[in-house]
Every structure is written in structure tokens, then in C-alpha cells.
Design an enzyme around this catalytic site. Structure first.
Site, mmCIF file in Angstrom:
data_model
loop_
_atom_site.group_PDB
_atom_site.id
_atom_site.type_symbol
_atom_site.label_atom_id
_atom_site.label_comp_id
_atom_site.label_asym_id
_atom_site.label_seq_id
_atom_site.Cartn_x
_atom_site.Cartn_y
_atom_site.Cartn_z
ATOM 1 N N SER A 17 0.770 -1.052 -0.142
ATOM 2 C CA SER A 17 -0.177 -0.175 0.062
ATOM 3 C C SER A 17 0.836 1.220 0.175
ATOM 4 C CB SER A 17 -1.068 0.024 1.294
ATOM 5 O OG SER A 17 -0.389 -0.137 2.361
ATOM 6 N N CYS A 18 0.311 2.267 -0.256
ATOM 7 C CA CYS A 18 0.877 3.644 -0.084
ATOM 8 C C CYS A 18 1.785 3.771 0.979
ATOM 9 C CB CYS A 18 -0.176 4.655 -0.269
ATOM 10 S SG CYS A 18 0.502 6.464 -0.398
ATOM 11 N N PRO A 19 3.100 4.366 0.624
ATOM 12 C CA PRO A 19 3.474 4.838 -0.661
ATOM 13 C C PRO A 19 4.459 3.794 -1.573
ATOM 14 C CG PRO A 19 5.122 5.537 1.130
ATOM 15 C CD PRO A 19 4.031 4.605 1.941
#
Length: 81
Positions: A17-19
Site C-alpha cells: 500500500s501507499c507509498p
């Protein structure tokens, strides 16, 4: 419909997941030559806006296309210089 690209390398960031999808995309694109196309395969829906925003604000890359299907997001990024 997805256009066929001459993909130089595929980056699998599924489950991240982000980032991380953007961080790993930047690292991978740095290793490519001008004109090369990187296919990024992600499962994070946020990668659609994250990679779009990163490409728009980054010199030397073009986001060619983004494709969504079955919970998988594919991004085609070309190095332009």
C-alpha cells in the site's frame, strides 16, 4: 480497453500500500532506458491516483494508461528521457 505496449519490465507491487507502489515505480523507472515501458501491477486502489499524480509531477516519465480489473490495477509508465 487496454492497448498493447512493448513492456520492457513488469513491477509487481501487489499487496503493498501507499507509498510503496510509487516508491518502487520510481526506483524501477530510474533503471530503464529512454523509451522503455514499465508495467506496474498493484492491488492498492489508491495506486491509481498516486501513480497518476507522481507521473504528472515528474519530468522524464509519461503515464500511458491505467487499467483496472478484478481488484488488480495495471499502470503503464514510459521513460521519456
Amino acid at each position: 480497453m487496454s492497448t498493447e505496449y512493448d513492456v520492457t519490465e513488469t513491477l509487481d507491487v501487489k499487496g503493498q500500500s501507499c507509498p510503496m507502489p510509487v516508491v518502487k515505480t520510481k526506483q524501477a523507472i530510474d533503471d530503464l532506458a529512454e523509451g522503455d515501458v514499465l508495467e506496474v501491477v498493484a492491488t492498492d486502489s489508491g495506486s491509481m491516483s498516486d501513480i497518476d499524480g507522481w507521473a504528472a509531477g515528474t519530468d522524464g516519465v509519461d503515464l500511458l494508461e491505467q487499467v483496472e480489473g478484478d481488484g488488480v490495477y495495471k499502470h503503464y509508465v514510459q521513460k521519456t528521457d
